[in-house]
Design an enzyme around this catalytic site. Structure first.
Site, PDB file in Angstrom:
ATOM      1  N   CYS A   1      -3.450   2.807  -5.462  1.00  0.00           N
ATOM      2  CA  CYS A   1      -2.724   3.660  -4.520  1.00  0.00           C
ATOM      3  C   CYS A   1      -1.346   4.053  -5.035  1.00  0.00           C
ATOM      4  O   CYS A   1      -0.871   5.166  -4.793  1.00  0.00           O
ATOM      5  CB  CYS A   1      -2.608   2.962  -3.166  1.00  0.00           C
ATOM      6  SG  CYS A   1      -1.765   1.348  -3.214  1.00  0.00           S
TER       7      CYS A   1
ATOM      8  N   HIS B   1      -3.218   9.095   1.226  1.00  0.00           N
ATOM      9  CA  HIS B   1      -3.159   7.905   0.372  1.00  0.00           C
ATOM     10  C   HIS B   1      -4.527   7.609  -0.211  1.00  0.00           C
ATOM     11  O   HIS B   1      -5.530   8.254   0.138  1.00  0.00           O
ATOM     12  CB  HIS B   1      -2.601   6.704   1.137  1.00  0.00           C
ATOM     13  CG  HIS B   1      -3.261   6.443   2.458  1.00  0.00           C
ATOM     14  ND1 HIS B   1      -3.911   5.269   2.752  1.00  0.00           N
ATOM     15  CD2 HIS B   1      -3.355   7.209   3.583  1.00  0.00           C
ATOM     16  CE1 HIS B   1      -4.365   5.304   3.997  1.00  0.00           C
ATOM     17  NE2 HIS B   1      -4.052   6.468   4.518  1.00  0.00           N
TER      18      HIS B   1
ATOM     19  N   HIS C   1       0.851  -1.185   0.000  1.00  0.00           N
ATOM     20  CA  HIS C   1       0.000   0.000   0.000  1.00  0.00           C
ATOM     21  C   HIS C   1       0.887   1.235   0.000  1.00  0.00           C
ATOM     22  O   HIS C   1       1.863   1.314   0.749  1.00  0.00           O
ATOM     23  CB  HIS C   1      -0.919   0.001   1.215  1.00  0.00           C
ATOM     24  CG  HIS C   1      -1.948   1.084   1.167  1.00  0.00           C
ATOM     25  ND1 HIS C   1      -2.782   1.276   0.093  1.00  0.00           N
ATOM     26  CD2 HIS C   1      -2.263   2.073   2.051  1.00  0.00           C
ATOM     27  CE1 HIS C   1      -3.582   2.302   0.314  1.00  0.00           C
ATOM     28  NE2 HIS C   1      -3.268   2.812   1.488  1.00  0.00           N
TER      29      HIS C   1
END
Length: 260
Positions: free
Chosen positions: A154, A42, A30
């Protein structure tokens, strides 16, 4: 930082850094932008949005995003707005118990090819840190299109914040190195299959597959691609409402679906 690992200590972070943390036994990472004061901006699935693959990979991607344990975090409870997927979290919630790594920009071709996994570095260069932080904060208010694991995830978000670059054609994979790696692995196996017709050497077949995999990553890296355009963050924010974006480097209007 280096050939084997991009691991970094928290005290060495600076605003504008692209950071990431591996999830689910190093299968998926991530990514986000550290903006200072212990905060990370994010991109993840907005509430009610599908992950977008329809496969078992969706189970892995559920681990992305901020801490959703149900226990309120005093450092970021008032800053999380998941309606459009771009969120602000404290660094600890972003890491969700994982290890902190920093994504590398402007690496040499040799170092890029030496990295075993995609999604850790790029040949592209980063814009100044203050511009990166401004982009991230602007998108926190306006969103970053619809989440899709292969086209708009992401890592795509973090790369855009760092470079201002977007893939012009939404029918193809986005900037994400880890998405390219997911596709590149099976592609390498398929393209190396004819090699079995001329040799039974398992090492030769393995070398061919690795070569195809590395070549696919290198060619598809955002620092090499020709299907990317520079888009100012204000134009991107406006384009989310109109479905058309202005490319800063060409002045052209680009059709760019903004809605989920």
């Amino acid at each position: 930082m280096g050939l084997l690992s991009n691991r970094i200590k928290k005290e060495r972070l600076k605003a504008g850094d692209h950071i990431y943390s591996w999830r689910t036994a190093y299968v998926y990472a991530h990514h986000g932008i550290y903006v200072g004061d212990g905060k990370v901006i994010h991109f993840t699935r907005g509430r009610g949005q599908e992950v977008g693959t329809g496969t078992a990979l969706d189970l892995i991607l559920l681990s992305s995003g901020p801490n959703r344990s149900g226990i309120p975090c005093p450092n970021c409870i008032t800053q999380i707005n998941e309606s459009h997927g771009v969120v602000s979290s404290c660094l600890n919630c972003f890491l969700a118990g994982g290890v902190l790594y920093r994504f590398e920009y402007g690496v040499s071709p040799a170092l890029f090819l030496a990295k075993a996994r995609g999604g850790t570095c790029t040949l592209a260069t980063s814009d100044p840190d203050e511009i990166v932080v401004r982009r991230a904060n602007r998108l926190l208010s306006n969103g970053f299109r619809c989440y899709n694991v292969f086209k708009n995830n992401c890592e795509d978000f973090a790369i855009y914040c760092k470079t201002g670059l977007l893939v012009a054609e939404q029918g193809v994979v986005g900037q994400s190195g880890q998405a390219i790696s997911i596709i590149g692995g099976p592609l390498a196996a398929v393209l190396s299959t004819p090699f079995r017709l001329v040799t039974a050497n398992v090492y030769g077949m393995a070398a061919t597959a690795v070569g195809v995999y590395c070549a696919s990553r290198y060619v598809a890296d955002i620092g090499n691609r020709r299907d990317v355009v520079k888009v100012e963050v204000d134009d991107l924010a406006a384009g989310l409402a109109t479905g058309r974006l202005q490319a800063a480097d060409s002045g052209n209007q680009l059709a760019f679906p903004a809605q989920c």
